[in-house]
Design an enzyme around this catalytic site. Sequence first.
Site, PDB file in Angstrom:
ATOM      1  N   SER A 146       0.912  -1.251   0.157  1.00 42.84           N
ATOM      2  CA  SER A 146       0.080  -0.041   0.177  1.00 42.84           C
ATOM      3  C   SER A 146       0.897   1.155  -0.031  1.00 42.84           C
ATOM      4  CB  SER A 146      -0.942   0.062   1.232  1.00 42.84           C
ATOM      5  OG  SER A 146      -1.481   1.327   1.366  1.00 42.84           O
ATOM      6  N   TYR A 196      -1.307   0.058  10.385  1.00 42.77           N
ATOM      7  CA  TYR A 196      -1.206  -0.441   8.755  1.00 42.77           C
ATOM      8  C   TYR A 196       0.035  -0.014   7.946  1.00 42.77           C
ATOM      9  CZ  TYR A 196      -3.383  -1.011   4.173  1.00 42.77           C
ATOM     10  OH  TYR A 196      -3.597  -1.473   2.777  1.00 42.77           O
TER      11      TYR A 196
HETATM   12  P1  NAP Z   1     -10.447  -7.344   1.899  1.00 39.66           P
HETATM   13  O1  NAP Z   1     -11.622  -7.196   0.979  1.00 39.66           O
HETATM   14  O2  NAP Z   1     -10.762  -7.113   3.373  1.00 39.66           O
HETATM   15  O3  NAP Z   1      -9.886  -8.940   1.923  1.00 39.66           O
HETATM   16  C1  NAP Z   1      -8.719  -9.361   2.741  1.00 39.66           C
HETATM   17  C2  NAP Z   1      -8.348 -10.723   2.509  1.00 39.66           C
HETATM   18  O4  NAP Z   1      -7.308 -11.143   3.250  1.00 39.66           O
HETATM   19  C3  NAP Z   1      -9.633 -11.443   2.849  1.00 39.66           C
HETATM   20  O5  NAP Z   1      -9.649 -12.690   1.488  1.00 39.66           O
HETATM   21  C4  NAP Z   1      -9.561 -12.247   4.198  1.00 39.66           C
HETATM   22  O6  NAP Z   1      -9.773 -13.504   3.963  1.00 39.66           O
HETATM   23  C5  NAP Z   1      -7.676 -12.382   4.042  1.00 39.66           C
HETATM   24  N1  NAP Z   1      -7.374 -12.211   5.458  1.00 39.66           N
HETATM   25  C6  NAP Z   1      -7.563 -11.288   6.367  1.00 39.66           C
HETATM   26  N2  NAP Z   1      -6.778 -11.796   7.608  1.00 39.66           N
HETATM   27  C7  NAP Z   1      -6.633 -13.195   7.247  1.00 39.66           C
HETATM   28  C8  NAP Z   1      -5.820 -14.134   8.108  1.00 39.66           C
HETATM   29  N3  NAP Z   1      -5.690 -14.149   9.257  1.00 39.66           N
HETATM   30  N4  NAP Z   1      -5.462 -15.357   7.535  1.00 39.66           N
HETATM   31  C9  NAP Z   1      -5.770 -15.513   6.118  1.00 39.66           C
HETATM   32  N5  NAP Z   1      -6.523 -14.678   5.277  1.00 39.66           N
HETATM   33  C10 NAP Z   1      -6.733 -13.460   5.868  1.00 39.66           C
HETATM   34  O7  NAP Z   1      -9.228  -6.660   1.556  1.00 39.66           O
HETATM   35  P2  NAP Z   1      -8.563  -5.981   0.055  1.00 39.66           P
HETATM   36  O8  NAP Z   1      -9.047  -4.446  -0.061  1.00 39.66           O
HETATM   37  O9  NAP Z   1      -9.012  -6.849  -1.014  1.00 39.66           O
HETATM   38  O10 NAP Z   1      -7.208  -5.853   0.485  1.00 39.66           O
HETATM   39  C11 NAP Z   1      -6.294  -6.925  -0.176  1.00 39.66           C
HETATM   40  C12 NAP Z   1      -4.698  -6.445  -0.235  1.00 39.66           C
HETATM   41  O11 NAP Z   1      -4.784  -5.114  -0.804  1.00 39.66           O
HETATM   42  C13 NAP Z   1      -4.166  -5.870   1.345  1.00 39.66           C
HETATM   43  O12 NAP Z   1      -3.133  -6.439   1.703  1.00 39.66           O
HETATM   44  C14 NAP Z   1      -4.581  -4.662   1.442  1.00 39.66           C
HETATM   45  O13 NAP Z   1      -3.995  -4.069   2.518  1.00 39.66           O
HETATM   46  C15 NAP Z   1      -4.230  -4.175   0.041  1.00 39.66           C
HETATM   47  N6  NAP Z   1      -4.681  -2.845  -0.352  1.00 39.66           N
HETATM   48  C16 NAP Z   1      -5.904  -2.657  -0.689  1.00 39.66           C
HETATM   49  C17 NAP Z   1      -6.611  -1.413  -1.071  1.00 39.66           C
HETATM   50  C18 NAP Z   1      -7.684  -1.050  -1.418  1.00 39.66           C
HETATM   51  O14 NAP Z   1      -8.283   0.085  -1.708  1.00 39.66           O
HETATM   52  N7  NAP Z   1      -8.511  -1.985  -1.337  1.00 39.66           N
HETATM   53  C19 NAP Z   1      -5.599  -0.312  -1.198  1.00 39.66           C
HETATM   54  C20 NAP Z   1      -4.130  -0.499  -0.996  1.00 39.66           C
HETATM   55  C21 NAP Z   1      -3.867  -1.759  -0.415  1.00 39.66           C
HETATM   56  P3  NAP Z   1     -10.900 -14.195   5.184  1.00 39.66           P
HETATM   57  O15 NAP Z   1     -11.247 -13.285   5.952  1.00 39.66           O
HETATM   58  O16 NAP Z   1     -11.859 -15.207   4.738  1.00 39.66           O
HETATM   59  O17 NAP Z   1      -9.636 -14.714   5.867  1.00 39.66           O
END
Ligand code: NAP
Length: 249
Positions: A144, A159
């Site tokens: 990020s 974060y």
């Molecule tokens: P999200 O919709 O909250 O999805 C997060 C994923 O991580 C889910 O599949 C969740 O699965 C898994 N997860 C969380 N804790 C876990 C654990 N303890 N063990 C195994 N799996 C786990 O988030 P997202 O936005 O897609 O984010 C994905 C990545 O992109 C992250 O690293 C985030 O920091 C990064 N990111 C996102 C954005 C954005 O705007 N969306 C921007 C910058 C960076 P379960 O809950 O089923 O375990």
Amino acid sequence: MSNAMEGRLALVTGASRGIGRAVALELARAGAHVVALARTQGALEDLDDEIRRVGGDATLVPCDLKDSEALDRLGAALHDRWGHLDILVANAGVLGPITPIGHVDPKQWDNVVAVNLTANYRLVRSLDPLLRASDAGRVAFVSSAAGHRAEMRPYWGPYAVTKAALDALARTYAAETATTSNVVVTVVNPGPLRTRMRAAAMPGEDPETLKTPEDLAPAIVALCSPEFRDSGKLYDFPTDRLMSFQGPA
Ligand code: NAP
């Protein structure tokens, strides 16, 4: 269905929703066998159904990334079944509390560090020999911009700290693999995307104004292809640029 990833074996963490789910589906569409990891079994089963619908196949790993021994067992299982791993998309992450650093509850701190940072180290520890055994091992760490913009994001401490550390982990691994393997490592900055995490971070924002994980997924798949060889770089999705890391001289 294209076949650009035919025969490739890919592990995607956080595959149950959001960015990880979209990347898993895109990899499967391109012909990869996807090993899909997350805690929520039902969501993984839904993904499995969708992967079958597009003619692909997957292996589901319902697992908490905080279970380090399970990650060791996963490495052993992949070794026994395939002997190598072509692609790791280390995507799973948590936002953690949005609060001043001094107010962060120690258990919440430990949780964010465990998921966003330590789990990725344990994945590298468990999977490095398998990635090196591939003819073109590819690793994408989903990070990020928050780690680079701490002064613009007060209250996002856990974060930002863990994403900055993840970048350092990725750069170190890129340097260690550069001359001794075919492994190529990339850090990905997704920018703001329409996911559950973003909605939790920015509750007042209209999600319809944001790009989606499906918009980003093809770019991550391209970074995981054998043809992509530029290791140690940051891919910035909002500007579609591959950047070098910069710091003090
Ligand atoms: P999200 O919709 O909250 O999805 C997060 C994923 O991580 C889910 O599949 C969740 O699965 C898994 N997860 C969380 N804790 C876990 C654990 N303890 N063990 C195994 N799996 C786990 O988030 P997202 O936005 O897609 O984010 C994905 C990545 O992109 C992250 O690293 C985030 O920091 C990064 N990111 C996102 C954005 C954005 O705007 N969306 C921007 C910058 C960076 P379960 O809950 O089923 O375990």
